[in-house]
Each structure stands twice: as structure tokens, then as C-alpha cells.
Design an enzyme around this catalytic site. Structure first.
Site, PDB file in Angstrom:
ATOM      1  N   ASP A   1      43.492  43.657  39.986  1.00 13.36           N
ATOM      2  CA  ASP A   1      43.430  42.196  40.130  1.00 13.36           C
ATOM      3  C   ASP A   1      41.981  41.730  40.087  1.00 13.36           C
ATOM      4  O   ASP A   1      41.051  42.510  40.306  1.00 13.36           O
ATOM      5  CB  ASP A   1      44.075  41.751  41.456  1.00 13.36           C
ATOM      6  CG  ASP A   1      43.405  42.369  42.674  1.00 13.36           C
ATOM      7  OD1 ASP A   1      43.045  43.565  42.618  1.00 13.36           O
ATOM      8  OD2 ASP A   1      43.232  41.671  43.702  1.00 13.36           O
ATOM      9  N   GLU A   2      41.801  40.461  39.791  1.00 14.93           N
ATOM     10  CA  GLU A   2      40.505  39.782  39.892  1.00 14.93           C
ATOM     11  C   GLU A   2      39.357  40.598  39.289  1.00 14.93           C
ATOM     12  O   GLU A   2      38.368  40.895  39.947  1.00 14.93           O
ATOM     13  CB  GLU A   2      40.223  39.436  41.370  1.00 14.93           C
ATOM     14  CG  GLU A   2      41.274  38.484  41.935  1.00 14.93           C
ATOM     15  CD  GLU A   2      41.076  38.097  43.392  1.00 14.93           C
ATOM     16  OE1 GLU A   2      40.498  38.894  44.160  1.00 14.93           O
ATOM     17  OE2 GLU A   2      41.522  36.998  43.783  1.00 14.93           O
TER      18      GLU A   2
END
Length: 486
Positions: A152-153
Site C-alpha cells: 500500500d501507499e
């Protein structure tokens, strides 16, 4: 309603974020028992620097406190399995690698030098590094049938020199760059553990077209875990997203809600209602899905930091009433009377801010309840107007403005008045802080206790201490030396 039942009957994993405030092993084992009592049937464990990495990865081990020992990691699993809890380890493999890339020895594996979280996807050494991390973790979790590879991210991807060069080729995109790394990692895992089920966070996939995902070869390798922690989660959008993933062949999906650690980066006390609302929205999502989507499970995340370098969010004891309420809401399909009754039976209260119930010390008082109660009381003192707005009280506003400091003058009688008032507040806080420290060190390491105080108490008291120091300085300049209060 049939699909809402899918969320009610699917596996419910409690996320243990150990990158901050890792509980002492005895308390952690008590917590695992409690999670099972509250209705969980799995753990999603994110060790980060609390895993006893070996060899060239030994540098990843936490230095603020010793990581869990190998035998302790075995005892965590024994406690979980004895209560029928499945374990899914979570190891970041692309973004949020701050705990790895902050080390000088791995610095050249960053996508860009000033972003400590994102791995450069072009270096073989980077792929080997995450493979070695995954292997060491899975070797210590022989019974786990699933592994979460994070992803993620992935901030700043495409900004590194090698990525820019790669992207110069017509037809290439950052989406493809992201997918190629995830696929490389997933295939490497598949080779060594063909039966392992792989999960990834979904946020980097959200803006991709179905064609991009389909053509990449990701489908069949990894199952997406859709995360949304908002109390006002957009049901329609989330359903559309899940249907889109299904349309490319990803029909096996996971959900991720939140029971703590997603309000603000510095929140100390968990609001049950906020997190309940998030779960009620997820129930609505589940009841709106088409039949082809198979929800594999839901992870109730409990973030302990927003990332490796941010401050501590709410500690686990303060969040247990929220966790219990959220688990029971999923089990009952709503926060019904029955659900509430079950939580009160186990924890004494559904709301940690209800300190009267917390302190009644009933037989249902939970492990950590005393600390939770003390933190709630201390937080309310720290948020009181007389402390937060001390600079605005009549005496400070009237007799000790920046003008007075500059002119080095103050009415000494008023100075005494200010000092007396400040001392009353500081003494009250100090005595509560000592109580919190005493209780906290039973459940957490001394370094965690100190970190929590430095992050959540010191900044609130600092303006008051500075004010007293300035008054003292001015009185000394005036030749009125009085005893120092600091």
C-alpha cells in the site's frame, strides 16, 4: 441479506501492529485469549522491526527494545492456535519499508533518497531483500496458509532516476511499474511455497483500468484486501470497486476495517462509535455485492502508528471496548442488544470513556482495564480548558504578554498568582502521569512508556513550563529572586 451474512460468517482477523508499543509477551498472550473471547478467529500480525531477523537482516531488529525472541513467536502462535485463531503474517514488500530503508546499508535501495518508505523496483538486491524477509518470517510460521505482502501507499514511485529511464519507453506507465514488482515478489513466493495464499492492500490498484490489471498477470497470484477506515465509508463506490476487481477475475477479496489507530495520528482515546460506524458501513457493502464476489475474511486493523516514524496512536487497552463492539457487530449483523450484552459481559463496557463502568472492577474487567481508565482520565485533564488555554487566563493576558517579556517587567504579586495556578495544574498532571507510568510498565517496555509520555504529555505541558521559566527570568532581572518552578 445473504451476502451480508457472508461478512458475518467469514473469518475475522484482528490486526496486531507491532511497529509501535509492542506489548510484553505475557500481556500479548492475554490479549490473544481476549480476542478469541470477543469473537475473532484470526490474527493479521505485522511484526516490522519486532521480528528476530537474522544474518544480514539482523540490522532490521528494533534497537529501542529487543524484538520478540524466536521462542516467543512460537508461543504467540501456540496461544492463537489453542483458541482456533489462524495467523496471517504481514510483511511489507514495496511501500512502507521505512524500518528497512532508514538504515544506511540499504539506503541505495530507496526509490528516491528522501522517501524512506518506497523500494526501488529496478534493483535485484531490493527484490532479494524482501524475499529474504518473507522467507525468514514464513519459516517461523510453518502453519500459516496465507501471507500478506502489503504494497500500500507506494509513495514517489516513478520519481527515481531508474524509474524515469524505464518510463521513457513509450507505452509504459507507473501502474505497470507497480504491478511488475508485485508480480515478481508474488511469483518468487509461489515458487518456494506454491500453496501459500497471497494477499495485498488494494489502494494502488484503485485507479487502474480493468485492462491494465488483466494484462499484467496479477490475477490468480494475489487477492486484494480493500481497506477503508472511514465512519462515512462510501458504500456505492466500494461496491463498484469490488465489482470491478471481480470483472478482471479477482473474485476472492478481503475487506479491512478499523477498530483503532485511524482517527488522527495523535489520538489517545478510541471512540467506539466512530469505529462501529465504519463496520456498519462495511455490512452495507457486503449486503450490496453480487453473488460472484467471495469475501475471504475481514481484517479489523488496529494501527499503532501511521508509519514507522510517526508517533504512537491509541494503545491497545484503550481500544478493547471498540474492538469488542466491532467484532460483535460483525457477528450479529449490527450493534444489536445481544451484541452489546456480549461486550459488556466480557469487558464491562462498550465505551472506554465510561470510566465509572471501567473502574467498577467487575469480574468482567479486562486485561489492561486499569491502564485504559487512567489514560482516559489523564487525557481529559490534558484537554481541559484551564490547561490548554492557560496562556489566555486573565493574569497572563493582563500582566505577562510578549510586551512584558520584552520589557522584562511583571507585577511580582501577579507573578506569584500565575505560578501558584500553574503549579496546581502541573502537580495534578504529574501525579496522574506517575500512576499511568506505573500501570503502563506492567504491560509495555520502559522505552514504550517513555516514548508515550514524551509524545503525548510533554508537548502539552511545554508551553506552561516555558511560561514559568520566562517569569522566573524576568523576576531575576528585576532583582526578585524566588524559588524556581520548572
Amino acid at each position: 441479506m445473504k451476502l451480508e451474512a457472508s461478512l458475518r460468517s467469514c473469518k475475522k482477523f484482528v490486526h496486531l501492529d507491532l511497529k509501535g508499543a509492542p506489548p510484553r509477551i505475557g500481556y500479548l498472550i492475554e490479549l490473544i485469549q481476549l480476542f478469541a473471547d470477543l469473537g475473532a478467529n484470526g490474527l493479521l500480525i505485522e511484526y516490522e522491526d519486532m521480528f528476530p531477523y537474522e544474518g544480514e537482516l539482523k540490522v532490521l531488529q528494533s534497537t529501542t527494545q529487543p524484538p520478540y525472541r524466536r521462542d516467543e513467536i512460537v508461543s504467540i502462535q501456540d496461544a492463537a492456535y489453542s483458541r482456533g485463531l489462524e495467523i496471517i503474517p504481514l510483511v511489507q514488500t514495496f511501500g512502507h519499508l521505512e524500518f528497512v530503508l532508514k538504515h544506511e546499508v540499504f539506503r541505495d535501495l530507496r526509490e528516491v533518497d528522501y522517501c524512506l518508505g518506497t523500494l526501488n523496483p529496478h534493483r535485484d538486491a531490493g527484490v532479494r531483500l524482501v524475499q529474504e524477509m518473507l522467507q525468514q518470517v514464513m519459516k517461523l510460521h510453518p502453519k500459516s496458509t496465507s501471507l500478506h505482502i502489503g504494497a500500500d501507499e507506494v509513495y514517489m514511485l516513478g520519481h527515481g532516476d531508474e524509474s524515469k529511464h524505464w518510463l521513457d519507453v513509450p507505452g509504459r506507465s507507473v501502474h505497470q511499474l507497480f504491478l511488475s514488482h508485485v508480480i515478481k515478489v508474488a511469483k518468487a513466493v509461489q515458487e518456494s511455497a506454491p500453496n501459500l495464499n497471497l494477499i495485498m492492500w488494494d489502494d494502488m490498484l484503485r485507479s487502474m483500468t480493468p485492462e491494465t490489471i488483466k494484462e499484467s498477470g496479477l490475477v490468480g497470484l494475489v487477492q486484494p484486501m480493500l481497506w477503508d477506515y472511514s465512519p462515512t465509508l462510501d458504500v456505492e463506490n466500494t461496491v463498484m470497486l469490488m465489482e470491478r476487481y471481480k470483472s478482471v477475475g479477482m473474485s476472492q477479496q478481503w475487506a479491512a476495517s478499523s477498530f483503532k489507530g485511524s482517527t488522527t495520528v495523535h489520538t489517545c482515546v478510541t471512540s467506539t462509535q466512530r469505529h462501529l460506524d465504519n463496520h456498519l458501513q462495511w455490512l452495507k457493502v457486503a449486503s450490496s455485492l453480487s453473488a460472484g464476489i467471495k469475501i475471504q475474511g475481514i481484517a479489523l486493523t488496529g494501527w499503532q502508528r501511521y508509519d514507522h516514524l510517526s508517533i504512537l496512536c491509541e494503545l491497545m487497552p484503550v481500544a478493547l471496548p471498540s474492538l469488542g463492539s466491532c467484532l460483535q457487530t460483525l457477528l450479529h449483523g449490527g450493534f444489536t442488544e445481544e451484541a452489546q450484552k456480549k461486550v459488556v459481559e466480557k469487558l464491562g463496557t462498550v465505551d472506554v470513556e465510561d470510566t465509572e463502568r471501567l473502574s467498577s472492577r467487575t469480574s468482567s474487567s479486562f486485561a489492561g482495564a486499569k491502564l485504559a481508565e487512567l489514560i482516559v482520565k489523564l487525557t481529559s485533564l490534558l484537554e481541559s480548558a484551564e490547561l490548554r488555554h492557560f496562556q489566555n487566563n486573565m493574569f497572563v493576558r493582563g500582566w505577562f504578554t510578549p510586551y512584558h517579556r520584552q520589557k522584562k517587567t511583571i507585577n511580582p504579586l501577579i507573578a506569584q498568582q500565575i505560578k501558584t495556578q500553574a503549579k496546581i495544574i502541573l502537580d495534578a498532571v504529574e501525579s496522574q502521569v506517575q500512576e499511568v507510568r506505573g500501570e503502563m510498565c506492567l504491560l509495555y517496555s520502559d522505552s514504550t512508556v517513555q516514548e508515550w509520555v514524551d509524545q503525548h504529555i510533554t508537548p502539552v505541558l511545554e508551553p506552561l513550563h516555558n511560561l514559568l521559566r520566562d517569569i522566573e527570568t524576568v523576576l531575576n532581572e528585576m532583582g526578585l529572586c524566588t524559588e524556581s518552578i520548572s
